[in-house]
Design an enzyme around this catalytic site. Structure first.
Site, PDB file in Angstrom:
ATOM      1  N   ASN A 101     -45.896 -14.544   3.983  1.00 36.88           N
ATOM      2  CA  ASN A 101     -45.940 -13.113   4.516  1.00 36.88           C
ATOM      3  C   ASN A 101     -46.398 -12.092   3.393  1.00 36.88           C
ATOM      4  OD1 ASN A 101     -45.039 -10.934   6.191  1.00 36.88           O
ATOM      5  ND2 ASN A 101     -43.553 -12.209   6.902  1.00 36.88           N
ATOM      6  N   HIS A 131     -43.536 -18.486 -20.001  1.00 33.67           N
ATOM      7  CA  HIS A 131     -44.326 -18.061 -21.370  1.00 33.67           C
ATOM      8  C   HIS A 131     -43.386 -18.645 -22.353  1.00 33.67           C
ATOM      9  CE1 HIS A 131     -47.518 -15.386 -19.810  1.00 33.67           C
ATOM     10  NE2 HIS A 131     -46.509 -14.980 -18.776  1.00 33.67           N
TER      11      HIS A 131
END
Length: 201
Positions: A101, A131
Site C-alpha cells: 500500500n 547502523h
C-alpha cells in the site's frame, strides 16, 4: 483465450459494482502503473527480474549496486509514494500477488523475502540492517534478514527490523514493532498500556 475471457468477466463484474466509468478509470490507472513498472525495470534492467507488476505514481524501486538482485513475482501491486531500495549485495524477493500500500519503505542490504499473497498496509517500514553506531571504522551496517511468509497481513505503521521471521498466515497488528520469530497462524501485537498522569492547571 482463457486469459481474455477472464479479463472480460472481471471487467463485467467490476462494471456492475463500480459503474462503467469508474471501472474504466481504475483499469486505466492499472495500465499506467504497469507501464511505469516497466520503465523502472528498464532503468535497472541488470538488477530486476520480473514479469507483470504495477508501480503507481511517486513510487520507485532502486538498486544502488551491480550486485543488488530484485525478483518480483506476477501481479505484484505497489501503490503510491512507496520506496524500495536494494543496496550492496542485497537480495529482495517479492512473491506473486503481493500488495504493498501507500508510503511504505523497504530497505535491503542483505536479504528480504516477502511471500506470495501477502498484504502490506500503508506506512510500513521493513529493514534488514541497522547502523553500526558503536564503531566509527569499518562497515557502518549490521546486516540480517527479514523473511515474511505467504498470505501474511501487515497492518498500518508497522516497523519490521532485521532478523525477523514471520510465518505463513500471520497477522501483524497496526503500529507494532517486530523483531524475532512470529509463528505461523498467529496474531502479533505489542502490549500496550494506557496511563493518565494528572497535571496542575
Amino acid at each position: 483465450m482463457t486469459l481474455l475471457r477472464k479479463i472480460v468477466n472481471t471487467l463485467a463484474a467490476e462494471s456492475r459494482g463500480r459503474g462503467l466509468y469508474y471501472t474504466f478509470l481504475m483499469f486505466l490507472s492499472h495500465a499506467v502503473g504497469i507501464l511505469r513498472a516497466y520503465l523502472n525495470k528498464l532503468v535497472y534492467f541488470p538488477n530486476i527480474q520480473s514479469t507483470i507488476f504495477s508501480l503507481e505514481s511517486n513510487s520507485r524501486i532502486v538498486a544502488f549496486s551491480k550486485h543488488a538482485r530484485i525478483t518480483i513475482g506476477k501481479f505484484v501491486f505497489i501503490r503510491k509514494h512507496t520506496s524500495i531500495r536494494v543496496d550492496q549485495h542485497g537480495e529482495l524477493r517479492i512473491g506473486d500477488k503481493v500488495f504493498i500500500n501507500d508510503s511504505c519503505h523497504i530497505n535491503c542490504a542483505h536479504r528480504i523475502s516477502i511471500g506470495k499473497m501477502t498484504k502490506i498496509a500503508p506506512h510500513v517500514s521493513i529493514n534488514d540492517h541497522d547502523h553500526n553506531y558503536r564503531h566509527t571504522a569499518g562497515d557502518h551496517l549490521i546486516r540480517g534478514e527479514v523473511i515474511i511468509g505467504d498470505n501474511v497481513w501487515i497492518g498500518s505503521n508497522v516497523v519490521i527490523l532485521r532478523d525477523t521471521y514471520i510465518g505463513d498466515n500471520a497477522v501483524i497488528a497496526a503500529g507494532s514493532v517486530v523483531k524475532g520469530h512470529v509463528p505461523a497462524n498467529t496474531v502479533f501485537l505489542n502490549k500496550r498500556e494506557k496511563s493518565y498522569i494528572p497535571y496542575a492547571n
